[in-house]
Design a protein around this motif. Structure first.
Motif, PDB file in Angstrom:
ATOM      1  N   ASP A  14      -7.790  -2.015 -10.062  1.00  0.00           N
ATOM      2  CA  ASP A  14      -6.406  -2.219 -10.486  1.00  0.00           C
ATOM      3  C   ASP A  14      -5.856  -3.556 -10.004  1.00  0.00           C
ATOM      4  O   ASP A  14      -5.043  -4.190 -10.684  1.00  0.00           O
ATOM      5  N   ALA A  15      -6.297  -4.004  -8.819  1.00  0.00           N
ATOM      6  CA  ALA A  15      -5.840  -5.300  -8.315  1.00  0.00           C
ATOM      7  C   ALA A  15      -6.354  -6.432  -9.194  1.00  0.00           C
ATOM      8  O   ALA A  15      -5.636  -7.405  -9.448  1.00  0.00           O
TER       9      ALA A  15
ATOM     10  N   VAL B 241      -6.999  -6.246 -12.393  1.00  0.00           N
ATOM     11  CA  VAL B 241      -6.257  -6.204 -13.653  1.00  0.00           C
ATOM     12  C   VAL B 241      -4.828  -6.711 -13.459  1.00  0.00           C
ATOM     13  O   VAL B 241      -4.337  -7.547 -14.228  1.00  0.00           O
ATOM     14  N   HIS B 242      -4.166  -6.234 -12.428  1.00  0.00           N
ATOM     15  CA  HIS B 242      -2.763  -6.593 -12.213  1.00  0.00           C
ATOM     16  C   HIS B 242      -2.617  -8.065 -11.860  1.00  0.00           C
ATOM     17  O   HIS B 242      -1.686  -8.737 -12.319  1.00  0.00           O
ATOM     18  N   HIS B 243      -3.535  -8.600 -11.072  1.00  0.00           N
ATOM     19  CA  HIS B 243      -3.460  -9.993 -10.645  1.00  0.00           C
ATOM     20  C   HIS B 243      -4.092 -10.942 -11.666  1.00  0.00           C
ATOM     21  O   HIS B 243      -4.005 -12.150 -11.522  1.00  0.00           O
ATOM     22  N   GLN B 244      -4.750 -10.361 -12.689  1.00  0.00           N
ATOM     23  CA  GLN B 244      -5.401 -11.134 -13.746  1.00  0.00           C
ATOM     24  C   GLN B 244      -6.387 -12.152 -13.161  1.00  0.00           C
ATOM     25  O   GLN B 244      -6.369 -13.340 -13.494  1.00  0.00           O
TER      26      GLN B 244
ATOM     27  N   ASP C 119     -12.072   0.346 -17.727  1.00  0.00           N
ATOM     28  CA  ASP C 119     -11.824   1.067 -16.474  1.00  0.00           C
ATOM     29  C   ASP C 119     -12.998   1.035 -15.499  1.00  0.00           C
ATOM     30  O   ASP C 119     -12.980   1.752 -14.493  1.00  0.00           O
TER      31      ASP C 119
END
Length: 354
Positions: A129-130, A132-135, A158
């Protein structure tokens, strides 16, 4: 899937137990074996010692490092296992970077990384998730098959995917491969090329398949049945020497529109090639080409004389585009083109007024 490596991802002080799986499958690719054409017998390779000429089995084969053309240093598995290589069982993350910073030339084989056990679930999801969120993508090092390699971690469906990366010194320089001639690209040529890119449409992965593999399988089936496969219809002829670049671009746009179900007429959803040519010329007239100074290799002349030459060239270009549109259009399209007041007439009116 069967895992090919067990270890962990070192994310700072966080350790994530993972299993590695091959993300690609080459089993479906076409492969051939070598045969003796005289009798059809299979040709096989045998491992022979060059000193005594005897064939050796796999359990008799060890490793060696060729230090010189006539010097080989034997290395045992124990020697290699004793090397101070911390990445043998750990994928150590070194940094997080933008995906655009990684040159696709460096990308090698891809692997899936799966969480190894319930205790790995939370740190695995946290890293995923980090990213993805931080791109960002993670860059690290890992030892696979007794050699250390660079690795890039990213997220796909995922799951965390690892791409083995080539070392920077493994990428060859393309110096000297680009054309050395002073090539000039006109704005209308560039606009048509971009229009062709848009006309080809989006790529549907479901429509991608290996035509060569299908043809080979049909050939083999026909030979097993004692016959020959039906001759396939020849596809459109591609390639060859380009005589007229603009004409080739226009034909390509027209063909792409027809393949997508368009008619290529003025009233069609894709628009006609004639309108595309006029649009390309208008784009050059409106100053769009000024946004692409790096694409032109010729220098512009300063002063009023250069300005007059540029204006005259623009007027002639747009006048020619309007004439071609009027002759190529049909029905309402031709009337529509004729009804427009061309920049050539505007230029002439201005000159008379002056």
């Amino acid at each position: 899937m069967r895992s090919i490596w067990n270890g962990s991802i070192s994310f700072g002080l966080v350790s994530i137990p993972v299993k590695m799986y091959s993300a690609t499958d080459s089993a479906s690719a076409v492969s051939f074996v070598q045969i003796h054409e005289k009798d059809g017998g299979r040709i096989r390779y045998r491992k022979v010692c060059e000193l005594d000429g005897e064939e050796v089995s796999q359990d008799e084969i060890g490793k060696g490092y060729q230090a010189a053309s006539d010097l080989i240093v034997p290395l045992s598995d124990a020697d290699l296992a004793s090397l101070p290589l911390p990445t043998t069982k750990t994928l150590t993350i070194l940094a997080f970077v933008d995906a655009a910073d990684i040159d696709p030339l460096q990308m090698d084989k891809a692997y899936y990384l799966g969480a190894n056990g319930p205790s790995a679930a939370k740190p695995y999801v946290l890293l995923r998730d980090a990213l993805v969120h931080h791109q960002k993508v993670a860059i690290g090092k890992v030892a696979l098959r007794n050699r250390e390699t660079l690795a890039m971690l990213r997220v796909h469906d995922d799951a965390i995917v690892m791409h083995a990366l080539l070392w920077p010194d493994q990428i060859r320089s393309p110096q000297g491969l680009a054309p050395k001639e002073d090539v000039q690209i006109r704005d209308n040529e560039l606009t048509l090329a971009e229009t062709l890119m848009d006309s080809l449409g989006e790529l549907d992965p479901a429509e991608l398949h290996d035509d060569y593999r299908d043809a080979v399988e049909e050939l083999v089936s026909a030979k097993l049945e004692g016959g020959e496969p039906a001759a396939s219809s020849a596809g459109p002829k591609r390639g060859g020497k380009v005589i007229d670049l603009m004409a080739a671009l226009e034909d390509s746009v027209r063909a792409a529109q027809q393949e997508r179900g368009g008619t290529g007429e003025e009233s069609g959803s894709g628009g006609s090639v004639t309108r595309l040519r006029r649009k390309a010329a208008d784009s050059a007239e409106s100053g769009d080409g000024a946004e692409r100074p790096a694409r032109k290799s010729s220098a512009r002349t300063d002063g009023k004389t250069a300005g007059k030459r540029t204006a005259a060239k623009k007027t002639a270009t747009k006048s020619a585009a309007s004439k071609k549109s009027a002759s190529a259009g049909q029905g309402g399209a031709a009337k529509k083109t004729a009804a427009k007041k061309t920049p050539a007439k505007k230029t002439a009116s201005r000159r008379k007024a002056g």
